[in-house]
Design a protein around this motif. Structure first.
Motif, PDB file in Angstrom:
ATOM      1  N   ALA A 198     -61.937 -38.103 -18.238  1.00 35.90           N
ATOM      2  CA  ALA A 198     -60.699 -37.321 -18.353  1.00 35.90           C
ATOM      3  C   ALA A 198     -59.549 -38.127 -17.794  1.00 35.90           C
ATOM      4  CB  ALA A 198     -60.848 -35.998 -17.603  1.00 35.90           C
ATOM      5  N   SER A 199     -58.376 -37.928 -18.389  1.00 34.71           N
ATOM      6  CA  SER A 199     -57.189 -38.639 -17.911  1.00 34.71           C
ATOM      7  C   SER A 199     -56.594 -37.986 -16.680  1.00 34.71           C
ATOM      8  CB  SER A 199     -56.137 -38.695 -19.028  1.00 34.71           C
ATOM      9  OG  SER A 199     -55.784 -37.365 -19.432  1.00 34.71           O
ATOM     10  N   LEU A 200     -56.927 -36.721 -16.429  1.00 35.38           N
ATOM     11  CA  LEU A 200     -56.389 -35.992 -15.284  1.00 35.38           C
ATOM     12  C   LEU A 200     -57.517 -35.224 -14.599  1.00 35.38           C
ATOM     13  CD1 LEU A 200     -53.996 -34.936 -13.561  1.00 35.38           C
ATOM     14  CD2 LEU A 200     -53.766 -33.076 -15.234  1.00 35.38           C
ATOM     15  N   GLY A 250     -57.553 -45.965 -13.377  1.00 34.73           N
ATOM     16  CA  GLY A 250     -56.466 -45.791 -14.338  1.00 34.73           C
ATOM     17  C   GLY A 250     -56.209 -44.344 -14.682  1.00 34.73           C
ATOM     18  N   GLY A 251     -56.722 -43.422 -13.929  1.00 35.50           N
ATOM     19  CA  GLY A 251     -56.500 -42.005 -14.186  1.00 35.50           C
ATOM     20  C   GLY A 251     -55.488 -41.412 -13.231  1.00 35.50           C
ATOM     21  N   GLU A 252     -55.372 -40.115 -13.271  1.00 39.65           N
ATOM     22  CA  GLU A 252     -54.424 -39.402 -12.415  1.00 39.65           C
ATOM     23  C   GLU A 252     -55.158 -38.246 -11.746  1.00 39.65           C
ATOM     24  OE1 GLU A 252     -50.016 -37.254 -12.698  1.00 39.65           O
ATOM     25  OE2 GLU A 252     -51.106 -37.863 -14.513  1.00 39.65           O
ATOM     26  N   ALA A 282     -59.174 -42.899  -8.210  1.00 40.27           N
ATOM     27  CA  ALA A 282     -58.497 -42.532  -9.461  1.00 40.27           C
ATOM     28  C   ALA A 282     -57.500 -43.609  -9.877  1.00 40.27           C
ATOM     29  CB  ALA A 282     -57.794 -41.186  -9.296  1.00 40.27           C
ATOM     30  N   THR A 295     -58.364 -32.071 -22.057  1.00 41.19           N
ATOM     31  CA  THR A 295     -58.538 -33.471 -21.662  1.00 41.19           C
ATOM     32  C   THR A 295     -58.591 -33.653 -20.150  1.00 41.19           C
ATOM     33  OG1 THR A 295     -56.133 -33.794 -21.693  1.00 41.19           O
ATOM     34  CG2 THR A 295     -57.342 -34.265 -23.737  1.00 41.19           C
ATOM     35  N   ALA A 296     -58.537 -32.546 -19.416  1.00 42.37           N
ATOM     36  CA  ALA A 296     -58.541 -32.610 -17.950  1.00 42.37           C
ATOM     37  C   ALA A 296     -59.839 -32.021 -17.392  1.00 42.37           C
ATOM     38  CB  ALA A 296     -57.331 -31.879 -17.387  1.00 42.37           C
TER      39      ALA A 296
END
Length: 380
Positions: free
Chosen positions: A320-322, A352-354, A348, A289-290
């Motif tokens: 992707a969340s990361l 809303g991501g990291e 980022a 997911t990264a």
């Protein structure tokens, strides 16, 4: 047959001319005369005065000028005196003497000096020469510079300048033969081989090659070899490590050395070749997911925009969340690169991501820490 004119018998006997009488008759005759008649009267007066101009010219012979040249100059002054003569201002003879003598002096001042010097210096040179003769006769010795300056009422430097400039009136020829040697010339004793001429071509070539280097390398070379800065000083100013400065200088000097010795320019690793952008590569790899954004190469103002576009694309369209920015292969990060990473953190956050950064070398990690990115480094 001798030329007869209205000036009477005096015009036929040049030894007994009366210039004032002839000039007054000329001035009276041209009143009311036609243009042709006035021109004829003018020519008659000029012909009548030619012996007088010749006598004035002969006063200046023996000064390095041919008598024929002096006579031509005196005749030019005579023409000016006749054309400008006004009976109401006094004697023609006195006016002609002043005009012709002035023309002769002007000729010596402007035409006979071998080296051009200012008029004030020329005039002072003549005064110094005359004063030197007077003081030598009075003192029974050669006068000093101070005595000449006091006699003329000028400063000692002015006297020295006049004495030195006097040598420019008739400079020695470089082609003059050396006494006792019929082959060598005076010019052979002056000057020598200029070794710097041999390096002119090399300097021009290096100048052109320096312009082909990137701006950063040019700046570093200028600071090191023209500003006499140490590698530590350069590193502190550019915000990079001293080891990296040494590496960049060595690379630039090696390229310059190779370019000087070859007919074709060697490739520079920062150039664009075969349609590829070299110097820094950005690749994106999905890991579950990264997304891992791998950066390889130096991040400076020349490559920062490419990294900015790559990071923004990965954050906004990667889904992707990361996003992990891998800095393992980044040896250099300047202010432009730091600005790009700060921008990536803001993008980022808005998405809303990291984002985090990994593998930063110690020097790069310190740069990121002092730039406010220490927290991003710790989260990885």
């Amino acid at each position: 047959m001798p030329v007869r004119s209205q000036f009477g018998e005096a015009a036929a006997d040049n030894t007994l001319e009366d210039l004032d009488t002839a000039a007054l008759e000329f001035a009276a005759g041209r009143e009311g005369a036609t243009a042709a008649e006035a021109e004829q009267l003018r020519e008659d007066l000029l012909r009548h005065c030619l012996p007088f101009a010749g006598r004035l010219a002969r006063r200046y012979r023996g000064r390095g000028e041919h008598l024929e040249d002096l006579e031509q100059v005196a005749r030019l002054g005579l023409v000016k005196a006749v054309d400008r003569y006004d009976p109401g201002r006094g004697s023609f003879t006195a006016y002609a003497v002043i005009t012709i003598s002035g023309e002769l002096k002007r000729h010596f001042r402007d035409r006979t000096w071998g080296v051009h010097v200012p008029r004030r210096v020329q005039d002072l040179s003549l005064e110094v020469g005359h004063a030197s003769m007077l003081l030598t006769s009075a003192l029974a010795r050669t006068p000093t510079v101070a005595e000449l300056a006091r006699h003329l009422g000028v400063s000692e430097p002015a006297v020295l300048e006049a004495v030195e400039s006097a040598a420019g009136y008739s400079p020695a020829s470089l082609n003059a033969p050396i006494a006792g040697d019929g082959v060598a010339e005076f010019g052979d004793l002056i000057g020598g081989v200029d070794d710097d001429l041999e390096s002119v071509t090399d300097k021009l070539t290096v100048t052109d090659l320096l312009l082909r280097l990137p701006a950063r390398e040019r700046r570093m070379l200028a600071m090191r070899f023209y500003g006499n800065r140490t590698q530590a000083d350069i590193a502190a100013e550019l915000g990079i490590s001293q080891m990296h400065v040494s590496r960049l200088l060595s690379r630039a000097l090696s390229w310059l050395r190779e370019a000087m010795l070859s007919d074709t320019l060697p490739p520079w690793e920062g150039d664009n070749r075969a349609g590829q952008q070299r110097g820094m590569d950005v690749s994106v790899i999905r890991e579950g997911t990264a997304l891992r954004v791998r950066v390889c190469g130096e991040v400076d103002r020349d490559t920062a925009e490419r990294l900015r576009m790559g990071l923004r694309h990965a954050i906004t369209t990667g889904g992707a969340s990361l996003v992990v920015v891998d800095l393992t292969a980044v040896p250099l990060l300047d202010a432009a690169g730091v600005s790009v990473l700060l921008d990536a953190v803001r993008v980022a956050a808005r998405a809303g991501g990291e984002i985090c950064m990994s593998g930063a070398q110690p020097y790069v990690a310190r740069i990121l820490a002092v730039s406010g990115l220490a927290g991003v480094l710790r989260r990885c």
